[in-house]
Design a protein around this motif. Sequence first.
Motif, mmCIF file in Angstrom:
data_model
loop_
_atom_site.group_PDB
_atom_site.id
_atom_site.type_symbol
_atom_site.label_atom_id
_atom_site.label_comp_id
_atom_site.label_asym_id
_atom_site.label_seq_id
_atom_site.Cartn_x
_atom_site.Cartn_y
_atom_site.Cartn_z
ATOM 1 N N PHE A 9 0.872 -1.170 -0.152
ATOM 2 C CA PHE A 9 -0.195 0.055 -0.189
ATOM 3 C C PHE A 9 1.019 1.318 0.003
ATOM 4 N N GLN A 10 0.851 1.993 -1.123
ATOM 5 C CA GLN A 10 1.638 3.418 -1.029
ATOM 6 C C GLN A 10 0.474 4.564 -0.390
ATOM 7 N N ASN A 15 1.414 11.514 7.041
ATOM 8 C CA ASN A 15 0.311 11.643 8.263
ATOM 9 C C ASN A 15 -0.462 10.085 7.838
ATOM 10 N N ASP A 16 -0.706 9.890 6.631
ATOM 11 C CA ASP A 16 -1.407 8.675 6.465
ATOM 12 C C ASP A 16 -0.860 7.419 6.865
ATOM 13 N N THR A 19 -0.731 7.096 10.715
ATOM 14 C CA THR A 19 -2.030 6.812 11.187
ATOM 15 C C THR A 19 -2.178 5.281 11.227
ATOM 16 N N VAL A 20 -1.563 4.661 10.230
ATOM 17 C CA VAL A 20 -1.459 2.977 10.482
ATOM 18 C C VAL A 20 -0.789 2.656 11.755
ATOM 19 N N ILE A 21 0.352 3.219 12.110
ATOM 20 C CA ILE A 21 1.042 2.815 13.294
ATOM 21 C C ILE A 21 0.064 3.269 14.334
ATOM 22 N N LEU A 22 -0.582 4.316 14.340
ATOM 23 C CA LEU A 22 -1.322 4.744 15.640
ATOM 24 C C LEU A 22 -2.559 3.707 15.696
ATOM 25 N N HIS A 59 3.202 -1.272 4.140
ATOM 26 C CA HIS A 59 2.660 0.492 4.147
ATOM 27 C C HIS A 59 3.729 1.170 3.786
ATOM 28 N N TYR A 60 3.813 1.988 2.715
ATOM 29 C CA TYR A 60 4.868 2.854 2.428
ATOM 30 C C TYR A 60 4.659 4.227 1.962
ATOM 31 N N HIS A 61 5.598 5.160 2.146
ATOM 32 C CA HIS A 61 5.256 6.488 1.834
ATOM 33 C C HIS A 61 6.895 6.752 0.962
#
Length: 109
Positions: A9-10, A15-16, A19-22, A59-61
């Motif tokens: 998932f890119q 911030n997005d 949010t996965v970590i949070l 999950h990556y950015h």
Amino acid sequence: MTEDSFTFFQYSSMNDLLTVILYSSQSLLATAPLLHHINHKNREILFIQTVGMGGNVVHYHVTKEIPKTKLVELKRLSGEFSFVGKIGSDALSMYVPILELEQSTFNFP
């Protein structure tokens, strides 16, 4: 485990991704994924790996610059974040380390 067993998932914003970590830290398992940094094909990538009902998810950015500090302060109530140099004393924040990788077997899309 083969790369076919991973879903990527890119995210368009840091911030997005955070949010996965949070969200993960507030789940029943209450685990916070580790944040990793790697330069992959001349792209600076920050990523986490999670396991869900559908299997392994990366999950990556893709970011424009390398983080200058090795911690992210993530405010649990607002989701706001900042890069910091040390762990602070804010009990309502979580401090996520950024782990520097030299290489990975992931072939990011």
